[in-house]
Design an enzyme around this catalytic site. Sequence first.
Site, PDB file in Angstrom:
ATOM      1  N   ASP A 341     -33.799  23.326 -64.144  1.00  7.16           N
ATOM      2  CA  ASP A 341     -33.776  23.326 -65.818  1.00  7.16           C
ATOM      3  C   ASP A 341     -32.635  22.139 -65.927  1.00  7.16           C
ATOM      4  O   ASP A 341     -32.191  21.185 -65.847  1.00  7.16           O
ATOM      5  CB  ASP A 341     -32.748  24.383 -66.962  1.00  7.16           C
ATOM      6  CG  ASP A 341     -33.126  25.473 -66.081  1.00  7.16           C
ATOM      7  OD1 ASP A 341     -34.387  25.753 -66.233  1.00  7.16           O
ATOM      8  OD2 ASP A 341     -32.899  26.469 -66.712  1.00  7.16           O
ATOM      9  N   ASP A 719      -1.532  25.979 -30.175  1.00  7.81           N
ATOM     10  CA  ASP A 719      -3.044  25.489 -30.654  1.00  7.81           C
ATOM     11  C   ASP A 719      -3.904  25.623 -32.814  1.00  7.81           C
ATOM     12  O   ASP A 719      -4.052  25.436 -33.228  1.00  7.81           O
ATOM     13  CB  ASP A 719      -4.029  25.565 -30.048  1.00  7.81           C
ATOM     14  CG  ASP A 719      -4.657  25.651 -29.285  1.00  7.81           C
ATOM     15  OD1 ASP A 719      -3.836  23.866 -29.165  1.00  7.81           O
ATOM     16  OD2 ASP A 719      -5.647  25.311 -28.702  1.00  7.81           O
TER      17      ASP A 719
END
Length: 911
Positions: A341, A719
């Site tokens: 719009d 990790d």
Amino acid sequence: MTHGASATTALLLSASQPITTLSLEDALAALQSSSQGLTQFDAEQRHEQFGANALPPARHRPLLLRFLDQLRHFMALLLWSAGAMAFLAQTPALGWAIWSVVLINAAFSFWQEFQAERTLAALTAVLPITVRTYRDGAIQRVPIAELVPGDVIELEQGDQVPADCRLLAATGLYLNVSVLTGESLPVLREPAQQQRLLSTAEAMNLLPAGSSIAAGHGQALVYATGINTEFAQVAQLSAGTERSRSTLELEVGRIVRTITALALTMGGLSFLASLLLVKVSVQESLVFSIGIIVANVPEGLLPTVTLALALAVRRMAAERALVRRLSAVDSLGCVTVICTDKTGTLTANAMAMQDTWTSDEPLLLLAAGLCSNATLEVGDSTETALIKGALERGVDIEQERPQFPRVQEAAFDSERRMMSVLVHWQADRRWSEPSEWMVLSKGAPLELIGRCTHWLQAGEISALTEASRSLAISANDVMARQGYRVIAVACKPSATAELHESNLILLGLVGLYDPPRTGVQGAIACCKQAGIKVTMVTGDYGLTAQAIARQIGLLEGPLHGPVDPLRVIHGYDLDRLSDAQLRQVIKFRSRLVFARMAPEQKLRLVQAYKALGEVVAVTGDGVNDAPALRAADVGIAMGRSGTDVAREAADIVLVDDNFSTIVSAVRQGRAVYQNIRHFILYVMASNVAEVAPFVTMLLLRIPAALTVLQILAIDLGTDMLPALGLGAEPAQLEAMQQPPRRTTEHVLNRAVLRRAYLVIGLAEAVLAMLGYAMVWARHGVDLAGLQDLAPALLHHAASPQLMAYQREAASVALGSIVFAQAGAVWACRSERLPAWSAALRLRPNALIWAGVGLELSAFVLLQAWAPLRQLLQMAPIPSQFWWWLLCCAPAVVLVDGIHKRITNLRSVRSL
């Protein structure tokens, strides 16, 4: 019967019949209210009596069952099986360690999912859900939760009905009751009392909670709230409905199944190979196959995906975009077209009167203000600007209204593009001819001028000739070229109380200006760089839309130039195009403006884009935008100016109604996908290094460089935190420097597999095995000697000295992977940039720094703490090998940088 229902019954005791069959006066009396609503004191008393106007909280799956869900997905079942195999192999410590991984992983996943759910629930409270209610005789905006029986509320097009109500007054009010009946066509509602008892959905004078106003406006009396509404019963029936899985969830499921199949295949082959080729025992072969399986499982995948989504939702909320459906986060990353719009999205939603074209400005402004439903503070932005502009020019509409009572109204609609009212017209100096009634109209200039036969010129009413009509249209075009929204105003004296929108007298034009939002021009440029087409879709005049489009950089050309027919397409021109022709127009033009668009045309445009394979995001604020919002891949509603219906149909709500927020949301959507891909790359690279010791054991007939417990120490102990840091990476600027990803593109594609297995993973594997070999070489053992020692080392029959060498070598191999992973996490931050360039260009990520710091600290702890070192069968690393470990991180970064350089050069040459 509930307490609330009993209290409602007590209020209605004075009525001897259902509320539908009562007159308006009796209905108000039955609820001890009036046309001016309740006092604040009465409202507070009733709120304590009836409770909040809200549905009971949805029933959720019990927490224990939701935790158990985390223990039975593919990867969890795989690890359960691996743990059981460890017990069968008479290595209970390994079995417990693997099962501990499952439990820790499940706990983290459950906590992240729980936090994400709480975040979404908390965000709903941010939406401005209020209703206009009469309190102490004045209209106020009150939170819907504070409504009580007896409140009198105002409703207009696009509003959701917040409670069960009896209609008191209505103007062209049509109601969408599909939430109760499934019927999508709006039905007329009128305030007259009914002669017979009908259901809530069928009674002409009732507005059930959950329905929405499709057209018109009205005033209603609340008679049931919260759990006592009929909608509450429907909601309870649907509470158990499960949501469909998002594309991202399906993709993660595919990855899990792929990795599971890979792990099982490699585990089975390693078991057979170690049993038949290396000639180790069944027990040892089983332990090695468990190692292969565990090495291939990315234990942190699911919690990282959940974390990435949760953080994306929070970051989008911080940037004023509220996610209503998680699947939209994934879809945003694929958006190729944004149909937006203009007013309030590309512009600042600060409409103000700039100019008028008229010979009688006071009369023009009075007529425009009387033909409005807004006040100075509340209402449509265009009408509010008219009221404020009139006041600044000496016409106080709110003071004038009582002198000209409204009798009838023809509400604005997208087909007529105008609104009219019929008012009692008292003798007034601004209109010389006496008349008892007056029709006042305002609307789109071309449509309204077409209904005019006369115009007011220098105080005289004259025929609107072709010359004067052209003069009015030219004045409209002059204003429109400046980006003004132009409103035409007309009137017609009437001898009867009838409203007819024909033979009107043109009073003049009003030019309103809503300036472009700050930052929109940069957002448009960002979309162009990101390969996203931006299309403006507006109901405004073509010249007005083009002027704003040029001001924000959406279109090129002089600001006040004529309409570009190749870029600005009017709704009436769109109607002349077939679907095939429309697809051709939008396929080859990237920057377009569609002006004077009706809601059904907006829906058609969205469908045309989707037919071309585009992924479409659509913004909307009105009830008529709901079909387009639902049809879009991502529906985006306005939080401030948007209607309740638009927000319900949307996937995302913009709190600030700002186009720039859409671009930020797209960046976050892309970041989620990239973060998950980077995480998977990082984890799979380490998996290659973890598998390498077992593969070399089979191929070279040497001892395994790592034990299964050491692999688990990498996956869970070192990790995990850097991996989570990658999953939580903030959206980077480079995310908007690439074209949108295809919906068919998988996270685990060839490029990821190649980098994981053949670049980073291979580099880590080589570094680990070189470190392992160098330790043995230091003790005078070459490859042939290691092959001779392998049987004794594999069966733990070697001398204590040799077993100490093996632990020392394994410690260096383990350290090589840990330090290599510290470099890999930086290499994985970008798919194109080398780590040293990424560190300078990408936003800093404190979580990765913290993760790497904790990763290296954890390894040092493994080395320093004797009990932990003995549990993992490690030995202190000789000082001369620490330099090797420190070189592993830059070595991985260098290898990956060379690969990226070669890949980028190939990409340039292929263009």
